[in-house]
Each structure stands twice: as C-alpha cells, then as structure tokens.
Design an enzyme around this catalytic site. Structure first.
Site, PDB file in Angstrom:
ATOM      1  CB  CYS A 132     -48.866  63.775 161.324  1.00 46.16           C
ATOM      2  SG  CYS A 132     -50.559  64.304 160.972  1.00 46.16           S
ATOM      3  CG  HIS A 345     -53.155  85.171 145.743  1.00 42.66           C
ATOM      4  ND1 HIS A 345     -53.000  86.452 146.220  1.00 42.66           N
ATOM      5  CD2 HIS A 345     -53.224  85.282 144.391  1.00 42.66           C
ATOM      6  CE1 HIS A 345     -52.987  87.294 145.203  1.00 42.66           C
ATOM      7  NE2 HIS A 345     -53.108  86.600 144.080  1.00 42.66           N
ATOM      8  CD  GLU A 346     -52.846  81.941 142.054  1.00 42.15           C
ATOM      9  OE1 GLU A 346     -53.697  82.217 141.182  1.00 42.15           O
ATOM     10  OE2 GLU A 346     -51.850  82.650 142.274  1.00 42.15           O
ATOM     11  CG  HIS A 349     -57.041  85.288 141.559  1.00 41.82           C
ATOM     12  ND1 HIS A 349     -57.286  86.609 141.825  1.00 41.82           N
ATOM     13  CD2 HIS A 349     -55.679  85.154 141.570  1.00 41.82           C
ATOM     14  CE1 HIS A 349     -56.147  87.250 141.995  1.00 41.82           C
ATOM     15  NE2 HIS A 349     -55.153  86.387 141.854  1.00 41.82           N
ATOM     16  CG  HIS A 355     -53.987  91.304 142.759  1.00 43.58           C
ATOM     17  ND1 HIS A 355     -53.232  91.423 141.620  1.00 43.58           N
ATOM     18  CD2 HIS A 355     -54.054  89.982 143.028  1.00 43.58           C
ATOM     19  CE1 HIS A 355     -52.852  90.221 141.215  1.00 43.58           C
ATOM     20  NE2 HIS A 355     -53.341  89.333 142.062  1.00 43.58           N
TER      21      HIS A 355
END
Length: 955
Positions: A132, A345-346, A349, A355
């Site tokens: 862009c 990562h979140e 969960h 982990h």
C-alpha cells in the site's frame, strides 16, 4: 467480580515493551555491526523490481506479481498472489465524531494491497507483504532464515531489508514454565471430550477449512501513536490481520476481516494499565457490538502499556463465545509483525491452545521460535507446531469453535470481482479458478458459467452437478449441544453451523450447554485424577473455597489477588474431587487434601495445585478452577467465577416461543422437533429451523416394513391353525376309512394325558413309566383284511359279574411274553397281506399335549349296569388266569377295532392288561408306528358281541 473469572483461564503473553528498532541506512551499501564477535549484516538498501503477469495495462496492485529483491548478495524471486480472502463481504470501517457518534462506511470495491506468496524454488518458504505505502512485510526463506523488508523513510522506491533477528526484543514469558513438558499435557486434559459424547467429529471435519470472522479495534492511544492518521492506523491493523491469516493457514484456519474500528475521540470502554480490567471491559463492550455487527472474535489493539511484561490477555477456550471470544493486545512494536505475533498467540488461547512445552517447537529460537511458546523468541515467533494442532483438534472435538464452519459469503468480496479467482461472486454461476487449474466438470472456467444441464458446481449440497433435495443432511450433529443442518434445495451450500443456545439443559439435565459444550464436574474430576474420580460433596467446596488463599479461592480480582468465594459461589472455585489415586495426573501438580466431618463421618476433599514460577503466579489463573459453563445448581451456571442464574442467557424466554416442541439455537430461533414446523413449532411439519434448513419428512419405510411383518406373522399363524384343524379331523376318522398308508400318519393330534389325576373314568389307566415319562412299546402291527367285519365280544360278556382282577405287573408282563402256545396269537397265511413294496414312512414328530379337562359325556345312553362289580372267580389248580373255569384248550383269536366316532378322551377308558368281561380281555401290543393297539382277545367257547370297548390309542 468479572476480573477473577475462574473458568476464563487467562494466559498472558509477555514480551518487551519496546523492541530495538533497526537503524535505517541513509546511504546505499552495507552497514555492519558486531554481534558475539563476528560481523553480520545489519540492514541493506535495495530497490525491488516488479514484474506482473497481467495485461500490458499496468495495475497498481496486480492480482499476481513477481518481485525480485537482493538480500546478502543473493537474489530472491518472490511469487506473490493477492490475499483475496482477507476481507469478508460485510467488511465495514467505523470511526467516531467528536460528539461520540459512530460513523460507519462500506469500503469501495477497489484493489487492495495485501499479498501472500513464496520464494521461488525454495521449499517451506513463505512471504507476507503489503504494497500500500511501499513494500513492507516478512520473507521467510527457511526455518532459520527470514528477512524483514520495509520502505526507507522519506525516499521513493528505496527499501531496507535485514534479518528478522535484528528486530529482537528483550525476552518475555507467559504462563507455564515451558521447560516442563508435562504441565502442558495436564492442561490439555481440559479440552478432551467426555466418553459419553454421542458422536465425535469426523476426521474430514477436523481437516476442513475453518473461518474466523474477525473484528479489529484500535483504541484512542493507538490512534494517537499513529500520528492521529486514520488511514495509517487502519493500514496497520489490516497488515496485522494479513500476518495472522498467514500464520493460521497452516492450521487450516482463515482470518477474514468483517470490521475495523478506530476510536478517534476517546475510548469506548475502560482501558488502563491493568490488563484484567481492560479485558473484561472490552468484552463487555463487545457484547453490545454483537447486536449491531455479527462477528466470531474481536481483538483490541491498544497503545496502553500494561503493568510489568504483560502485553496480551485472552480467555482460554472462548472462541465463538458470545461473552468471552476476544482479547486485548498491546502495540509494543512499530512493525506490524510484532503485534501480529501477540494477537496470534492470544487468539490461540481462544482456540484452546496452551503454552508449548520444550519438545514441541522445532523452530529455532534465533528465528523466533513458535507462536504459542511461553517465552518470546528472537525476534518474533511466526509458526505453529504439531502440539498446537492436537490441542486445536481436541478443542473442536469437545464442542468448541462451533461458529467456524461457515465460510464468509464472497459474492461481494472486498478487492474486486474477477472470473477465475476461485470465489463465486455476483454475476457468476460458478468459479473453479483459472482454466489451466479447473477440474470441475460442472463449470466452464472460461466464462464462469454452468455447463449445459448443470444446476450447481460447488458446495456440500451439490452432487454430480445437481442440487440435493431439501432436507438432505449436509452436516451431522457432532455432539449433544450441536444441531444438524440440512440442504434447502435452493442453494448448493450447507447452511451456517448452529448449536443450542447457551443455558439449554444437556446430559440428561445434569449440565447446561455453553458455547457448544456440555461440561460436568464428573468429567473435570476424571480429567484431573483419571477414571473413577468423582466430584466431592458440596460441603467440600464450601469449606475449602471460602479461605481465599492459593489452595481454595474463586479466582483473582482486578489486582491479581486471590478472591474468597461467597457461599453461593463456592462450587465455581477450586474443583474438589474424590479419588483413590495417590496424586493427580500431572507431575507438577500436588494434591491438596482436606478432611471434613459430615453426618458423623470423615470426608476427604481433594483439590490440586500446580507449582509455577514467581513471575507466572500473577500472570495466569489456576487451571484447577471449575470451568465456565459448569452447572453449579438448579438454574445456575458458573460464569466469570460466580454461580449465576441462567436467566441472563434468556434461554427460558426464547424457549417459550417454541411451544414445547423445539429448542432455541444460538441465533435465538427455534429448532423444531420432527413433526413440527418452524419458526414457532406450533404447526405440523418436518422439523428443523429457518437457519439450519428443513428436516427430511419422516420415512414411511419402517412403518410399511412393520405392517408387512405383522401380516406375514398373522398369515403363518392362520396357516398353522388350519393345518392343526385338518389334522384333528383326519385323526378322528376310522382307520378303515383311510388308505392303509395313511391310517397311522394322522394319529398325532390325539392327546394323551401324563397326569394320573385327570378325572377319567378309570384313574388307574396310565401310560407312564415309574419316572413319570411315557414309555413307548414297539410291537408288530396286527393286520386284517379291509372286508373282514370287526370282531364281536362273546355273547356272555355281560353275564356273570365283573371280570377277574388284573394280575400284578410282573405276572401280567410274564404272561404276555410267555412263549407257550396258549399265549400265542393265531394267524393264518390267508389273513396276511403281502409285504409292502417300500418301507412304511416314519410317523411325524408331533407334539403330544396334555389334557386336564373333564371327559365329555357319552354320546349314547349307557346300559344300566355296563360293568358289574368285580367278584373273585375260583381258580382251579393249574388253570390259566386268562381262562374261565371249565374252559377247554385256549383257542383265542385277536381282534382289533376302532370304535366309530371315538374321541381321544374316550379312548382312555381302557387300560392295558385289564381283564375283559366274561373271560375276554383287552391288551396292548406295539406297532411299528409307535402306536398302542388295544386288542380284544376272545375265548373260543364265547360268542362275539356286537359291542366292544377296545380302541386304538396314541403312544
């Protein structure tokens, strides 16, 4: 308080607050630095070269392109393709006015500038770029070599390229100590499916593509961090989503943006340095947003710096949840890849991933490691691993992620319409890709039209170019809280995956559906302690969890402190079980045993505690807490660490409109039982819902089969009854009236009682052995000519009183079997028939039944004294007991007869061996057909009588 939600199981990904930004080179050439004593390239100034595969008319952002860049003296050829699935058709952008009013716009269908690709002739390579405002992105050459490219500030066409490890931030950590592999295995037990589930997901369902409709939000501080430039802020968030989409493609998950929002005039929810309060405030705001804009997951990108090393927070196993599907992420890097790694990562969960343990990740730490690692890599992780794949599968099998099966509608896909892009768009009947790659027999790839005779070309409701009939099952019910989907007959695609509304009873009323799952205390105890474990009495929860310490609590509050459980919330704190095992399944977990007195006896309450490092203690809630969605009482469910009434789910209100003939789905529409029609299940129909499609009509096959079987059984019974009636009629005829070959074949229907107390005229008549079983006597058959008249008894049969008393059994048997001439039956050669040409067939095996009914009365009047009373006759010496006194030499002749119209019951009047009247007697001889032939023996000096009482009786 919501911040202490026990079942949320939050995991925090900790990174550094700010990485070291690579220093841009102002002059062309090489800039070297020293690291660990050896010179390495820091960054390089290049001018990428574009080569498009489009027509001579050059497009600003071509669909496919070739990009050549130089890195460390090596030319890399990048094959790029526009990520056409990045934006959902309902994609919108929202910002706010100074008065706080939202302004929502639909972006024009213009060419976007986000690409995925590979490095030519390099296996396992990957490219993620945006074009862009210059070229910016990540080039992964191998598992241990990757480059970052970005435009040089204040320069036209010049770019910086450098190794990704030079983005290295100070390391952080999160949750578990990833050097202990068994911790992860224990946590995985929470996502395993109970053994009582009716049905597991099919393997093809696990491997099929999943779609997350993502809503991204930038808070006011993030907007300020991007110099209050709306376009720059939006561009960064889209670039983050493009990275995350690339990360998740390895797990067969696509990320599609359905909305992007920038808070341009203040925050719409509370955002603070406390990640807990920020998360719960954002999730509360997101619930209100759902009513206006549907999405599967929402993520907040904030410019706020959280306390400590925390940069991200999200609930565990919350994807698709109305209440908890989301997370908060701190923008800790000027490069979008850093925030993308945190958000991936979140979201992991949310997908139920914990982990990584030490042996899960094969990516080197120097290249960032794995996304779900507890500690950050160098610089940022970019890949998932096999352990993450297994965790995701377990989560999906347990009922999570129910919203991920529906593909976003691509008919108005952001980025422009084009035949051959593989997506069905307005004006297209089908789209199977480019002509050289299309192998769909139903679609014409040159113009995206259906071939002659075809009704469809794509979708699970399309078979051999024809639409499947309405009511055809296209997605099975995977588990208790799921609902099946059926083809509509109008669309080739299966309807969106729906499931039962949160708060709907399941497991026979022992649990409630929550987010597509049905969780019980029994299941959780068995996951912690193994088979045989069971939940402890309620008193255990109340005694242990009111302490508010590490071993008994209801989670943590906004400040990360353990929270005491109120008595009503005790069953939503640390789970208490009973088990004979010495310790929990996880090696790092220790049992916390508490003994209480209940009803005068000791009860052992067993909880668990997992040891973690000091830095982890405040970053992750205890996984031994009762899971959100577990039933904690009548009409109550554990939610955010509290035992709350299920009324907040509004299940009861929704269920009333289904009139007791259906359940509410997660769209709050009725899914009707078979026999009732949607939308309110109050009229006859086939069942289903307006969302899941119509159910098929009830099959008449089982009904027809049942009727046919009943008719067949009835016909067989009637045939058997008819045969028995015919046998009874034939068996009652005279033997003389039947052919000689058939006389004894129809004697089976006669019944012979095996009970001496049947009420017959002569109760001493028995056809039993001393053991109570009928004894078959086999004697040769006595034959006579058919023209021979039946024998007559002697004329003086009724004179002279009663016949002589019967002999004792042993004497009678000896007399019958005596070889003397007086006991032989006289036969003449002239009375014998020639032997049969073939052996007589054996008698049929017929069931002989008992008859305990009273005998029928005689059909004719009996004489006044048919059987005079017995009297003893003198026996001169040496006289045979079978001959009257004064009789001459015995010249007896056997006569066999069957009385006309005699019934089986009347045939029992005569007992074998009974002395006949006036010197005659009846005796029994065996036949070859196992019949008892009662024979009348006449003495020579007596004249035969017209009447007799000896009959042919069954054995």
């Amino acid at each position: 308080m919501p911040g202490g939600a026990g079942a949320a199981r939050l995991c925090l990904l900790a990174f550094a607050l700010q990485p070291l930004r690579p220093r841009a080179a102002r002059e062309p050439g090489w800039t070297r630095g020293s690291e660990e004593g050896s010179p390495k390239l820091q960054h390089e100034l290049i001018i990428p070269q574009w080569k498009t595969s489009e027509s001579p008319v050059r497009e600003k952002h071509p669909l496919k392109a070739e990009l050549r860049v130089m890195a460390e003296g090596r030319e890399l050829i990048l094959d790029l393709e526009k990520n056409e699935q990045l934006f959902a058709p309902s994609y919108t952008e929202t910002h706010y006015t100074s008065s706080g009013n939202p302004q929502t716009t639909t972006r024009k269908l213009e060419d976007h500038c986000f690409y995925h690709g590979t490095v030519r002739e390099t296996e396992l390579s990957s490219v993620t770029l945006s074009t862009c405002r210059g070229i910016r992105g990540l080039i992964t050459v191998s598992s241990n070599l990757s480059y970052v490219i970005e435009p040089l500030p204040d320069s036209k066409g010049q770019h910086l390229i450098y190794r990704s490890e030079h983005l290295k931030p100070p390391p952080g950590n999160c949750g578990f100590e990833h050097s202990k592999p068994t911790t992860r295995d224990w946590a995985l037990q929470f996502t395993q499916q109970t053994k009582k589930r009716p049905r597991r997901m099919k393997r093809e369902d696990l491997n099929s593509m999943k779609y997350v409709e993502l809503y991204l939000v930038a808070d006011y501080l993030e907007f300020q961090k991007n110099r209050r430039d709306q376009d720059a802020t939006k561009h960064k968030l889209i670039e983050i989503a493009n990275y995350v989409d690339k990360f998740y493609r390895s797990l067969n998950i696509r990320i599609a943006l359905v909305g992007l929002e920038v808070w341009t005039h203040g925050n719409m929810c509370e955002v603070s340095e406390n990640p807990y309060s920020t998360l719960w405030s954002f999730l509360s705001w997101r619930r209100k947003l759902l009513a206006q804009k549907y999405h599967d997951n929402a993520q907040l990108i904030t410019g706020m710096s959280f306390h400590g090393t925390t940069i991200g927070l999200a609930p565990l196993m919350a994807m698709c949840s109305v209440y908890q599907s989301g997370g908060v992420n701190m923008d800790h890097s000027e490069n979008a890849i850093g925030v993308a790694a945190t958000m991936a990562h979140e979201m992991g969960h949310n997908f139920g991933m914990t982990h990584d343990s030490a042996d899960c990740c094969s990516a080197s730490a120097a290249d960032g490691g794995c996304i779900m690692a507890a500690a950050t890599g160098h610089p940022f992780p970019k890949v998932f691993n096999g352990c993450n794949r297994r965790e995701l599968d377990r989560y999906l099998q347990s009922g999570g992620g129910m919203c991920l099966s529906n593909m976003p509608d691509t008919r108005m896909l952001y980025g422009g319409r084009r035949c051959g892009n593989g997506y069905l768009e307005d004006g297209e009947e089908c789209d199977c890709g480019e002509e050289e790659e299309c192998n769909n027999p139903c679609c014409n790839a040159s113009n995206c039209t259906l071939r002659p005779g075809a009704e469809c070309a794509h979708g699970s409701c399309c078979h051999q170019c024809k639409l499947l009939a309405p009511g055809t099952l296209c997605r099975e019910q995977a588990r208790q809280c799921d609902l099946p989907e059926f083809c509509t007959g109008k669309s080739p695609h299966c309807p969106t995956n729906f499931y039962q509304m949160d708060g709907t009873p399941c497991e026979g009323g022992q649990a409630y559906c929550y987010n597509g799952m049905c969780l019980t205390y029994q299941e959780q105890c068995q996951q912690l302690w193994g088979p045989g474990a069971r939940p402890a009495p309620d008193l255990c929860f109340e005694k242990v969890n009111v302490a508010g310490d590490t071993f008994g609590n209801c989670g943590k509050d906004m400040n990360g402190e353990h929270r005491k459980c109120n008595m009503r919330d005790a069953k939503c704190g640390k789970i208490q079980c009973q088990s004979s095992e010495a310790r929990p399944l996880e090696s790092n977990a220790v049992p916390i045993d508490t003994t209480i007195i209940m009803n005068g006896r000791q009860i052992q309450c067993r909880g668990t505690h997992v040891y973690r490092g000091p830095e982890e203690e405040g970053d992750m809630l205890d996984p031994g807490l009762v899971m959100t969605g577990t039933k904690c009482g009548y009409n109550h469910i554990c939610f955010e660490g509290q035992c709350r009434n299920t009324s907040f789910f509004e299940t009861e209100g929704c269920g009333k409109k289904c009139n007791g003939h259906g359940v509410c789905n997660n769209n709050q529409n009725c899914h009707c039982l078979p026999g009732w029609a949607p939308p309110f299940c109050n009229t006859p129909g086939h069942g289903g819902s307006i969302d899941s499609g119509p159910m098929p009509p009830e099959s008449v096959g089982p009904v027809v089969a049942g009727v046919l079987v009943a008719i067949l059984v009835l016909a067989v019974l009637m045939l058997m009854y008819y045969c028995c009636r015919q046998n009874n009629k034939l068996g009652q005829l005279k033997p003389s009236a039947l052919p000689s070959k058939l006389r004894q074949q129809f004697s089976c229907p006669f019944r012979v009682s095996q009970n001496s107390g049947t009420g017959h005229a002569n109760p001493t008549f028995k056809l039993q052995t001393p053991q109570g079983k009928r004894k078959v006597i086999n004697t040769p058959e006595i034959l006579r000519k058919p023209s021979q008249p039946p024998p007559r008894p002697p004329p003086d049969y009724l004179r002279g009183g009663s016949p002589p008393a019967p002999l004792p059994a042993h004497l009678s048997r000896a007399a019958r079997n005596s070889p003397g001439p007086g006991s032989q039956i006289e036969r003449t050669e002239s009375s014998r028939r020639p032997p049969p040409s073939r052996p007589i067939p054996p008698a049929p095996n017929c069931i002989v039944s008992q008859d305990f009914s009273r005998p029928r009365p005689p059909q004719k009047a009996l004489p006044a004294n048919p059987v005079p009373g017995r009297r003893s006759l003198p026996r001169p010496g040496g006289a045979s007991p079978l001959r009257p006194p004064g009789a001459g030499p015995q010249q007896s002749r056997p006569l066999a007869a069957l009385a006309p119209k005699v019934s089986p019951r009347e045939a029992l009047k005569v007992k074998a061996g009974t002395r006949g009247l006036q010197g005659g007697r009846c005796r029994v001889e065996k036949t070859k057909q196992f019949m008892l032939l009662v024979v009348w023996t006449e003495l020579p000096e007596q004249k035969p009588r017209a009447k007799h009482s000896c009959f042919l009786v069954p054995a």
